[in-house]
Design an enzyme around this catalytic site. Structure first.
Site, short mmCIF file in Angstrom:
data_model
loop_
_atom_site.label_atom_id
_atom_site.label_comp_id
_atom_site.label_asym_id
_atom_site.label_seq_id
_atom_site.Cartn_x
_atom_site.Cartn_y
_atom_site.Cartn_z
N ARG A 22 -6.83 -2.62 0.99
CA ARG A 22 -6.70 -2.00 2.31
C ARG A 22 -8.05 -2.09 2.98
O ARG A 22 -9.08 -1.96 2.33
CB ARG A 22 -6.28 -0.53 2.21
CG ARG A 22 -4.83 -0.32 1.88
CD ARG A 22 -4.47 1.15 1.87
NE ARG A 22 -5.05 1.86 0.74
CZ ARG A 22 -4.82 3.14 0.46
NH1 ARG A 22 -4.03 3.85 1.25
NH2 ARG A 22 -5.36 3.71 -0.58
N SER A 73 -0.90 2.44 4.38
CA SER A 73 -0.61 3.83 4.03
C SER A 73 -1.21 4.79 5.05
O SER A 73 -0.93 4.71 6.24
CB SER A 73 -1.11 4.10 2.61
OG SER A 73 -0.74 5.37 2.16
#
Length: 204
Positions: free
Chosen positions: A14, A120
């Site tokens: 990420r 997320s």
């Protein structure tokens, strides 16, 4: 952006994809191996494809899903192009879905892996590339280690050799690509996902 690669954590990567002030002016991706952009996604996917082939699992296939973040659908489509070039069966959702529903699809379709384009809870300027195993769960340590070895062996020149610009997913959908929500009619994942959620709801 160029001094190192994006850190591959327990389930994937990420990081920064873009900045809101440049999204409308100069494209939606910042360059460099330490950013989440199309080159990073393509390279990681080629490594994952080599891992799938090494395990003789190309006919079991890979489920691909994505969220509503900027760039997620395009990165999911690029992921599908790489896997298709390597002859791996693909199940790709036809629109954004939650990670939990993607996990359910991996199990129900008996896929070998799942790839989710999502960051997320990260900021809106981030995106990510998450890999789930055949249980729809986080990679085991041994699986992660082998995939990291494959990533280390792949460079951008290997990606260029795939000539991804020539891949048309719609044309390829008759040959190893199934769209969940469009082609997969024998199992309705949205309704099944809702039933699964309801099964965990406490009734007083």
């Amino acid at each position: 952006a160029f001094f190192k690669e994006a850190d591959f954590g327990t389930a994937g990567v990420r990081g920064l994809r873009g900045r809101s002030e440049i999204d409308s002016k100069n494209g939606q991706y910042l360059p460099g191996p330490n950013r989440i952009n199309l080159d990073t996604i393509r390279r990681y996917t080629l490594a994952v494809a080599n891992y799938v082939l090494e395990n003789g699992a190309k006919t079991r296939g890979v489920v691909i899903g994505y969220d509503t973040r900027i760039g997620s659908q395009q990165m999911a489509e690029e992921t599908a192009k790489v896997l298709h070039r390597k002859g791996i069966k693909i199940f790709i959702f036809d629109s954004e879905r939650p990670v939990a529903e993607i996990a359910l699809a991996i199990i129900e379709l008996d896929a070998f892996l799942g790839i989710e384009i999502t960051a997320s809870h990260n900021s809106k300027n981030d995106n990510g590339y998450k890999i789930s195993n055949e249980l729809g769960a986080q990679l085991f340590g041994a699986q992660r280690s082998v995939i990291l070895e494959h990533i280390a062996r792949v460079d951008i020149d290997d990606v260029r050799e795939l000539q991804l610009a020539d891949v048309r997913l719609e044309a390829a959908s008759r040959d190893g690509i199934r769209y969940i929500g469009r082609d997969v009619t024998d199992y309705h994942f949205d309704r099944a996902f809702i039933r699964k959620i309801k099964s965990f709801v406490l009734r007083w």
